[in-house]
Enzyme design. Structure first.
Site, PDB file in Angstrom:
ATOM      1  N   TYR A 141     -25.342 -27.914 -56.495  1.00 27.60           N
ATOM      2  CA  TYR A 141     -26.754 -27.860 -56.118  1.00 27.60           C
ATOM      3  C   TYR A 141     -27.694 -27.931 -57.321  1.00 27.60           C
ATOM      4  O   TYR A 141     -28.891 -28.171 -57.162  1.00 27.60           O
ATOM      5  CB  TYR A 141     -27.056 -26.569 -55.332  1.00 27.60           C
ATOM      6  CG  TYR A 141     -26.450 -26.521 -53.934  1.00 27.60           C
ATOM      7  CD1 TYR A 141     -25.888 -27.651 -53.346  1.00 27.60           C
ATOM      8  CD2 TYR A 141     -26.437 -25.340 -53.200  1.00 27.60           C
ATOM      9  CE1 TYR A 141     -25.330 -27.595 -52.085  1.00 27.60           C
ATOM     10  CE2 TYR A 141     -25.884 -25.275 -51.933  1.00 27.60           C
ATOM     11  CZ  TYR A 141     -25.336 -26.414 -51.374  1.00 27.60           C
ATOM     12  OH  TYR A 141     -24.786 -26.362 -50.127  1.00 27.60           O
ATOM     13  N   LYS A 188     -11.423 -26.718 -56.146  1.00 25.87           N
ATOM     14  CA  LYS A 188     -10.846 -28.000 -55.727  1.00 25.87           C
ATOM     15  C   LYS A 188     -10.250 -28.610 -56.995  1.00 25.87           C
ATOM     16  O   LYS A 188     -10.578 -29.728 -57.401  1.00 25.87           O
ATOM     17  CB  LYS A 188     -11.958 -28.872 -55.100  1.00 25.87           C
ATOM     18  CG  LYS A 188     -11.470 -30.115 -54.402  1.00 25.87           C
ATOM     19  CD  LYS A 188     -10.716 -29.872 -53.111  1.00 25.87           C
ATOM     20  CE  LYS A 188     -10.195 -31.180 -52.540  1.00 25.87           C
ATOM     21  NZ  LYS A 188      -9.234 -30.985 -51.427  1.00 25.87           N
ATOM     22  N   ASP A 220     -10.595 -26.591 -49.019  1.00 25.72           N
ATOM     23  CA  ASP A 220     -10.298 -27.087 -47.664  1.00 25.72           C
ATOM     24  C   ASP A 220      -9.320 -26.157 -46.955  1.00 25.72           C
ATOM     25  O   ASP A 220      -9.467 -25.844 -45.768  1.00 25.72           O
ATOM     26  CB  ASP A 220      -9.792 -28.537 -47.689  1.00 25.72           C
ATOM     27  CG  ASP A 220      -8.903 -28.853 -48.877  1.00 25.72           C
ATOM     28  OD1 ASP A 220      -8.716 -27.963 -49.732  1.00 25.72           O
ATOM     29  OD2 ASP A 220      -8.385 -29.983 -48.955  1.00 25.72           O
ATOM     30  N   ASP A 244     -21.535 -21.532 -50.096  1.00 25.65           N
ATOM     31  CA  ASP A 244     -22.565 -21.676 -49.060  1.00 25.65           C
ATOM     32  C   ASP A 244     -21.897 -21.993 -47.722  1.00 25.65           C
ATOM     33  O   ASP A 244     -22.141 -21.337 -46.694  1.00 25.65           O
ATOM     34  CB  ASP A 244     -23.502 -22.823 -49.487  1.00 25.65           C
ATOM     35  CG  ASP A 244     -24.719 -22.950 -48.595  1.00 25.65           C
ATOM     36  OD1 ASP A 244     -24.953 -22.044 -47.774  1.00 25.65           O
ATOM     37  OD2 ASP A 244     -25.429 -23.964 -48.713  1.00 25.65           O
ATOM     38  N   ASP A 248     -21.127 -19.303 -44.387  1.00 24.68           N
ATOM     39  CA  ASP A 248     -21.647 -19.559 -43.039  1.00 24.68           C
ATOM     40  C   ASP A 248     -20.501 -19.598 -42.021  1.00 24.68           C
ATOM     41  O   ASP A 248     -20.631 -19.094 -40.906  1.00 24.68           O
ATOM     42  CB  ASP A 248     -22.424 -20.879 -42.993  1.00 24.68           C
ATOM     43  CG  ASP A 248     -23.907 -20.654 -43.204  1.00 24.68           C
ATOM     44  OD1 ASP A 248     -24.255 -19.672 -43.892  1.00 24.68           O
ATOM     45  OD2 ASP A 248     -24.717 -21.443 -42.690  1.00 24.68           O
TER      46      ASP A 248
END
Ligand code: NAD
Length: 353
Positions: A141, A188, A220, A244, A248
């Site tokens: 981000y 990752k 993942d 993030d 959620d």
């Protein structure tokens, strides 16, 4: 103790749930002999309406004089025109950056009483109690990006320096020491160079925390394990965007968005505390908002910024006890069952305290 707390009610249900949280804090203050001085300031849509700026200078100056910030929520349809020059959410990004709040902590636990609100088998929910630590000021981000307009190539960059990973890793390891001593680092590393740096750095930081058991999970796979074995996680630390998305996803385990608190922390004790949900414009002004996420955010503030562990635990226990007694705001109501409003729920929590 004496503490200065900046209050940022913001928009929508914000003023309703923050007023409720102040009542709870006042009860904590009188019961345990503390003095909390509040300084209410503007952020978000209401700040745009009154000053043209979603985060006025006066708010920043007041924050600098405070021990902690308790924020409710910002935004709403009135300010959501994408072509508007200023938007309420800009205030949130700016305040995090201004105070160097690089770690976002989101605890997620399940409440047996709310199991029917969770779309997972009840046996999978037993013992779910995790803390997600999301890196908040770096990663995808905040990396270099290029947006060249219609039809042209665009890109974002995932960038991390060693110190950026180290500081958030320390926050996560320290949290794990205070909990069940387990840390899962999400990355990752099989594909991304920045995530190999992330893993190497976390492994190095782990040398300072021999009492914490560390494992590494690819993002993942982590998304899948959060649904298949959520109770196996204690503390999770993740890159900004990964954290993030995963937080959620994990939020469904609590039964309602209204239940979840968060803390954004920097290197000292200062922090900004806010519920995870938004300003819920659809229910604003009706007196029916669930104040639990705001109460638990206030409890996190008592614990992290004011070092009041007993008081923090007391607020958490009071919320649990009120839920055990069966009080339910509309978002967590049993089908066909009675509901209480924000004020009644708040009085019940105060009575338990
Ligand atoms: P939202 O979280 O405000 O609401 C989603 C749904 O959950 C709504 O049906 C709402 O009624 C319900 N809900 C949320 N909090 C609740 C509570 N405490 N009690 C009972 N029900 C609750 O998300 P949204 O509708 O996508 O966004 C509304 C506005 O909030 C937008 O302007 C958005 O940009 C903003 N927003 C702000 C923040 C923040 O302040 N940190 C976070 C997310 C969204």
């Amino acid at each position: 103790m004496k503490a200065n707390i900046m209050l940022l009610p913001g928009d929508g249900i914000g003023p309703e749930i923050l007023t409720a949280a102040v009542q709870v804090l006042d009860k904590v203050a009188s019961k345990y002999g503390h003095e909390f001085a509040y300084n209410e300031q503007l952020i978000g849509g209401i700040a745009i309406d009154k000053t043209g700026n979603p985060l006025p200078e006066e708010t920043l100056r007041a924050g600098e004089q405070s021990d902690a910030i308790l924020l409710a929520s910002v935004g709403g349809p009135k300010w959501s025109d994408p072509s508007a020059p200023v938007r309420p959410e800009q205030g949130l990004l700016k305040i995090r950056g201004h105070f160097g709040l690089f770690a976002n902590l989101r605890p997620v636990k399940t409440y047996p009483a709310l199991a029917q609100h969770v779309p997972l088998r009840p046996d999978l929910l037993e013992g779910v109690d995790m803390l997600i630590v999301r890196e908040l000021t770096g990663g995808l981000y905040f990396g270099e990006r290029k947006e060249q307009g219609d039809g042209a190539d665009s890109y974002d960059t995932m960038y991390y320096s060693v110190p950026e990973v180290e500081r958030v890793a320390h926050v996560a390891f320290k949290a794990a020491q205070k909990r069940r001593g387990k840390l899962t680092s999400v990355d990752k590393a099989n594909v991304l160079a920045s995530m190999r740096l992330w893993r190497r750095t976390v492994v190095k930081v782990a040398e300072d925390y021999a009492d914490v058991e560390l494992d590494h999970v690819l993002v993942d796979a982590c998304a899948m394990y959060l649904m298949t074995r959520p109770a196996s996680f204690d503390v999770i630390v993740a890159e900004n965007m990964f954290g993030d998305i995963l937080s959620d996803e994990a939020s469904v385990l609590a039964g309602s968005l209204g239940m979840l608190p968060s803390a954004s922390l920097g290197s000292g004790t200062f922090g900004l505390y806010e519920p995870v949900h938004g300003s819920a414009p659809d229910i604003a002004g009706k007196g029916i908002a669930n104040p639990i996420g705001q109460f638990l955010s206030a409890a996190m503030m008592l614990r992290h910024s004011l070092n009041l562990e007993t008081e923090a635990s007391a607020v958490e226990a009071a919320v649990d006890a009120v839920l055990d007694d069966g009080a339910r705001t509309a978002d967590i109501a049993v089908k066909g069952g009675a509901t209480v409003g924000t004020a009644e729920f708040t009085q019940a929590v105060i009575a338990k305290l």
